[in-house]
Scaffold this motif. Structure first.
Motif: not given
Length: 222
Positions: A191-192, A195-196, A201, A203, A217, A219
């Protein structure tokens, strides 16, 4: 509003499956064969399988990559979501699981659309370099390797490739700071990364279905 209870959640799941998921002998047989072979009861829920199917259709996916075949239940859903000349490549580390999956895929009439590549993801994924990019990647394997699988999803995809990462809530354990088990740590790392890492992109959504409290998740490769 009705208070959420485990019994209530099970009742809602039963209602949704009964209302929106048609009875399917091939899918039922795939699960039965998986149980008979002693494979773990960790395939996606019926509503989750239908979601994968609809996502594949919605983006008109022609090439799908699945990491973690198990007994082929989710693979059937994905294969039914690609067109007649579409292709699903699915990776399975255990030969016994792959054999169960192959029989179920053939019985479901989608065997010709699916290529099962046996071996650990870290060994098989590099062999896919140089092939046409994948339109959809479904990751449902060992959580400790989520960052490795996500990296390969970006490398083997293209801008606009949809990535689905399963089991990201783990019964709420992902948010428990005292839980430092390897699986939960792998989920957090994935998940990180979503995010990074500028390639994604993303959720995430919590789910409550036949498999209990979990989540996915979603993406896009950008």
């Amino acid at each position: 509003m009705t208070e959420l209870t485990p019994a209530g959640a099970r009742a809602v799941d039963h209602y949704l499956v009964g209302t929106l998921i048609a009875h399917d002998d091939a899918l039922d047989a795939a699960v039965a064969d998986q149980r008979a072979a002693g494979l773990p009861d960790i395939e996606v829920a019926p509503t989750g399988g239908k979601l994968l199917h609809l996502l594949a259709r919605a983006i008109v996916a022609r090439r799908v990559l699945e990491i973690g075949t198990l007994g082929g239940y989710s693979t059937i859903w994905l294969a039914r979501g690609v067109p007649g000349d579409g292709r699903v490549v699915t990776i399975e580390a255990e030969s016994a699981n792959a054999a169960v999956a192959r029989a179920s895929l053939d019985r479901a009439g989608v065997g010709e659309k699916v290529e099962i590549r046996e071996g650990r993801g870290e060994d098989v994924l590099p062999s896919l370099e140089g092939e046409a990019p994948f339109d959809l990647v479904f990751i449902d394997a060992d959580k400790e390797s989520n960052t490795l699988y996500l990296d390969w999803a970006a490398r083997l995809g293209r801008p606009g490739t949809l990535v689905v990462l399963d089991n990201v809530v783990r019964g709420g354990r992902v948010a428990d700071p005292l839980d430092e088990t390897a699986q939960v740590a792998g989920v957090r790392a994935g998940l990180e990364m979503l995010r990074d890492d500028p390639r994604f992109d993303a959720t995430a959504l919590q789910t409550l279905d036949a498999k209990g409290w979990d989540g996915i998740a979603l993406a896009l490769v950008v």
